[in-house]
Scaffold this active site. Structure first.
Site, PDB file in Angstrom:
ATOM      1  N   SER A  26       0.819  -1.214   0.000  1.00  0.00           N
ATOM      2  CA  SER A  26       0.000   0.000   0.000  1.00  0.00           C
ATOM      3  C   SER A  26       0.853   1.264   0.000  1.00  0.00           C
ATOM      4  O   SER A  26       1.870   1.346   0.678  1.00  0.00           O
ATOM      5  CB  SER A  26      -0.891   0.007   1.239  1.00  0.00           C
ATOM      6  OG  SER A  26      -1.674   1.174   1.261  1.00  0.00           O
ATOM      7  N   LYS A  50      -3.646   2.201  -2.166  1.00  0.00           N
ATOM      8  CA  LYS A  50      -3.322   3.274  -1.228  1.00  0.00           C
ATOM      9  C   LYS A  50      -4.378   3.344  -0.118  1.00  0.00           C
ATOM     10  O   LYS A  50      -5.562   3.106  -0.371  1.00  0.00           O
ATOM     11  CB  LYS A  50      -3.272   4.596  -2.018  1.00  0.00           C
ATOM     12  CG  LYS A  50      -3.064   5.841  -1.182  1.00  0.00           C
ATOM     13  CD  LYS A  50      -1.689   5.884  -0.550  1.00  0.00           C
ATOM     14  CE  LYS A  50      -1.570   7.041   0.441  1.00  0.00           C
ATOM     15  NZ  LYS A  50      -0.390   6.889   1.309  1.00  0.00           N
ATOM     16  N   GLY A  77       1.372  11.603   4.469  1.00  0.00           N
ATOM     17  CA  GLY A  77       0.224  12.022   5.283  1.00  0.00           C
ATOM     18  C   GLY A  77      -1.073  11.397   4.827  1.00  0.00           C
ATOM     19  O   GLY A  77      -2.150  11.971   4.987  1.00  0.00           O
ATOM     20  N   LEU A  78      -0.961  10.211   4.238  1.00  0.00           N
ATOM     21  CA  LEU A  78      -2.147   9.416   3.881  1.00  0.00           C
ATOM     22  C   LEU A  78      -3.099  10.143   2.935  1.00  0.00           C
ATOM     23  O   LEU A  78      -4.324  10.017   3.018  1.00  0.00           O
ATOM     24  CB  LEU A  78      -2.863   8.921   5.145  1.00  0.00           C
ATOM     25  CG  LEU A  78      -2.005   7.954   5.984  1.00  0.00           C
ATOM     26  CD1 LEU A  78      -2.581   7.774   7.380  1.00  0.00           C
ATOM     27  CD2 LEU A  78      -1.869   6.602   5.293  1.00  0.00           C
ATOM     28  N   CYS A 135      -2.159   4.678  13.083  1.00  0.00           N
ATOM     29  CA  CYS A 135      -2.775   6.006  13.171  1.00  0.00           C
ATOM     30  C   CYS A 135      -3.133   6.270  14.621  1.00  0.00           C
ATOM     31  O   CYS A 135      -3.546   5.365  15.338  1.00  0.00           O
ATOM     32  CB  CYS A 135      -4.064   6.067  12.355  1.00  0.00           C
ATOM     33  SG  CYS A 135      -3.850   5.732  10.624  1.00  0.00           S
ATOM     34  N   ASN A 197       5.019  -1.826   8.811  1.00  0.00           N
ATOM     35  CA  ASN A 197       4.823  -0.506   8.243  1.00  0.00           C
ATOM     36  C   ASN A 197       6.165   0.238   8.385  1.00  0.00           C
ATOM     37  O   ASN A 197       7.159  -0.364   8.780  1.00  0.00           O
ATOM     38  CB  ASN A 197       3.683   0.202   9.001  1.00  0.00           C
ATOM     39  CG  ASN A 197       2.924   1.150   8.079  1.00  0.00           C
ATOM     40  OD1 ASN A 197       3.545   1.905   7.330  1.00  0.00           O
ATOM     41  ND2 ASN A 197       1.621   1.124   8.142  1.00  0.00           N
ATOM     42  N   GLY A 249      11.645  -3.533   2.931  1.00  0.00           N
ATOM     43  CA  GLY A 249      12.942  -3.576   2.252  1.00  0.00           C
ATOM     44  C   GLY A 249      13.120  -4.686   1.248  1.00  0.00           C
ATOM     45  O   GLY A 249      14.237  -4.938   0.798  1.00  0.00           O
TER      46      GLY A 249
HETATM   47  C1  FMN Z   1       5.316   6.643  -0.158  1.00  0.00           C
HETATM   48  C2  FMN Z   1       4.753   5.613   0.777  1.00  0.00           C
HETATM   49  C3  FMN Z   1       3.404   5.637   1.093  1.00  0.00           C
HETATM   50  C4  FMN Z   1       2.853   4.665   1.954  1.00  0.00           C
HETATM   51  N1  FMN Z   1       1.511   4.685   2.225  1.00  0.00           N
HETATM   52  C5  FMN Z   1       0.966   3.681   2.990  1.00  0.00           C
HETATM   53  C6  FMN Z   1      -0.441   3.620   3.215  1.00  0.00           C
HETATM   54  O1  FMN Z   1      -1.236   4.411   2.692  1.00  0.00           O
HETATM   55  N2  FMN Z   1      -0.913   2.609   4.017  1.00  0.00           N
HETATM   56  C7  FMN Z   1      -0.079   1.680   4.588  1.00  0.00           C
HETATM   57  O2  FMN Z   1      -0.542   0.796   5.301  1.00  0.00           O
HETATM   58  N3  FMN Z   1       1.265   1.710   4.365  1.00  0.00           N
HETATM   59  C8  FMN Z   1       1.800   2.693   3.587  1.00  0.00           C
HETATM   60  N4  FMN Z   1       3.149   2.708   3.358  1.00  0.00           N
HETATM   61  C9  FMN Z   1       4.013   1.672   3.962  1.00  0.00           C
HETATM   62  C10 FMN Z   1       4.363   0.556   2.977  1.00  0.00           C
HETATM   63  O3  FMN Z   1       3.193  -0.115   2.520  1.00  0.00           O
HETATM   64  C11 FMN Z   1       5.324  -0.465   3.625  1.00  0.00           C
HETATM   65  O4  FMN Z   1       4.728  -0.989   4.785  1.00  0.00           O
HETATM   66  C12 FMN Z   1       6.667   0.138   4.016  1.00  0.00           C
HETATM   67  O5  FMN Z   1       7.083   1.091   3.058  1.00  0.00           O
HETATM   68  C13 FMN Z   1       7.752  -0.940   4.186  1.00  0.00           C
HETATM   69  O6  FMN Z   1       7.934  -1.689   3.015  1.00  0.00           O
HETATM   70  P1  FMN Z   1       9.070  -1.341   1.902  1.00  0.00           P
HETATM   71  O7  FMN Z   1      10.369  -1.197   2.647  1.00  0.00           O
HETATM   72  O8  FMN Z   1       9.029  -2.461   0.926  1.00  0.00           O
HETATM   73  O9  FMN Z   1       8.665  -0.027   1.312  1.00  0.00           O
HETATM   74  C14 FMN Z   1       3.700   3.677   2.504  1.00  0.00           C
HETATM   75  C15 FMN Z   1       5.069   3.658   2.178  1.00  0.00           C
HETATM   76  C16 FMN Z   1       5.602   4.605   1.321  1.00  0.00           C
HETATM   77  C17 FMN Z   1       7.069   4.534   0.977  1.00  0.00           C
END
Ligand code: FMN
Length: 310
Positions: A26, A50, A77-78, A135, A197, A249
């Site tokens: 997401s 998202k 900021g969602l 949140c 997250n 990651g």
């Molecule tokens: C730009 C961005 C926006 C994100 N928005 C959300 C979100 O809306 N809801 C959510 O649960 N996680 C959100 N995340 C978290 C990611 O889904 C994920 O949990 C986190 O980035 C770790 O995984 P990664 O290292 O593969 O990015 C967001 C991450 C990034 C980088």
């Protein structure tokens, strides 16, 4: 770019059949449809859209992303179009794809979560929900749902009352111990947990002495957090019986294999899509290759096979 459907990669998650266990995370894959021309959505294991709230949200002031050492910080900021616009403008287009689409849901009070799920329940085209519990609960003095086992359990139970589809609870790494939170989600009826997250973080411009991000603190993601995420996935998987989805990651099939060995039944790919938008499919292909090399018939055989003996 396409990855051929491989029997080795086929799996199930909360009763949902997946072509492969690699989902897009997401917030890094928009509402999915925007990627239609970039990669074959039908070949994907699935994706999480998202985060959706009751009402549209503008998000935080810029700058909203900052490249950190081996990772990325964000304070989006969602920002999102709100659940009703999602249902009207995005979901009809998503329905034509043969892949598992999960709606990521968030709010600042329990009723926000239940209302978003209630709206989505009236519409076809989703495989399940992922609750972003990172949140603050504005009605309970800003305590984070993700850091209070009691509050988390109440939230999950409330959502489970209205959700007919599987509910995945997405846990935060910003806690001292993950096990009580994973257990609280499980006991309240969660069908799976996903973690992690982003990690709360800060970068400073030493000339202006201001935070690099407009909102001050941000969430760290990408390769820098992988070892922490892997440790927490391992701990959560040992604590609960429901499936665990691992993320944090992941950028290669080998990274994905590590999470599966640690106990994850499926993985999500987030930040890697910023440098390679096709990464979920590439990673699935690399995982398939690894399974072939290791002579493993199906990816499920890899799950939770971590050997601590030296
Ligand atoms: C730009 C961005 C926006 C994100 N928005 C959300 C979100 O809306 N809801 C959510 O649960 N996680 C959100 N995340 C978290 C990611 O889904 C994920 O949990 C986190 O980035 C770790 O995984 P990664 O290292 O593969 O990015 C967001 C991450 C990034 C980088």
């Amino acid at each position: 770019m396409g990855v051929k459907a491989s029997e080795r990669l086929r799996t199930t998650l909360c009763g949902i059949a997946l072509k492969n266990p690699v989902l897009a995370a997401s917030g890094t894959f928009a509402y999915g449809v925007e990627f239609e021309k970039i990669l074959d959505l039908n070949a994907m294991g699935g994706f999480v859209v998202k985060g959706l709230s009751r009402e549209p949200m503008d998000g935080n002031p810029p700058p909203r992303v900052w490249e950190a050492e081996a990772g990325m910080m964000n304070s989006i900021g969602l920002q999102n179009i709100g659940v009703r616009a999602f249902v009207a403008e995005k979901l009809p287009a998503l329905r034509k794809f043969d892949t598992a689409v999960f709606a990521n849901v968030f709010g600042y009070a329990m009723e926000d979560y239940t209302e978003v799920v209630r709206v989505l329940e009236d519409h076809e085209g989703l495989a399940g929900y992922e609750l972003n519990v990172s949140c603050p609960n504005t009605k309970h003095g800003g305590i984070f749902f993700s850091s209070d086992a009691g509050l988390l359990g109440e939230l999950v139970a409330a959502v489970k009352k209205v959700a007919k589809r599987p509910v995945i609870v997405k846990l935060s790494p910003n806690v001292t111990k993950i096990e009580p939170l994973a257990l609280a989600a499980e006991q309240a009826g969660a069908d799976a947990v996903s973690l992690v997250n982003t990690l709360v973080s800060l970068a400073i411009d030493i000339r202006t002495r201001k935070p690099r991000l407009g909102a001050g603190f941000g969430g760290l993601s990408g390769p820098a957090i992988k070892p922490v995420a892997l440790r927490m996935v391992c701990e959560a998987a040992r604590a609960v019986k429901i499936p665990v989805i691992g993320l944090g990651g992941i950028g290669s099939g080998e990274d994905a294999a590590e999470f599966l060995i640690a106990g994850a039944s499926a993985v999500e790919v987030g930040t890697a899509t910023f440098w390679d938008p096709c990464s979920p499919l590439r990673i699935a292909g690399e995982l398939d290759q690894f399974l072939r090399e290791e002579k493993i018939g199906n990816v499920r055989e890899l799950v939770g096979t971590l050997d601590w003996k030296r």
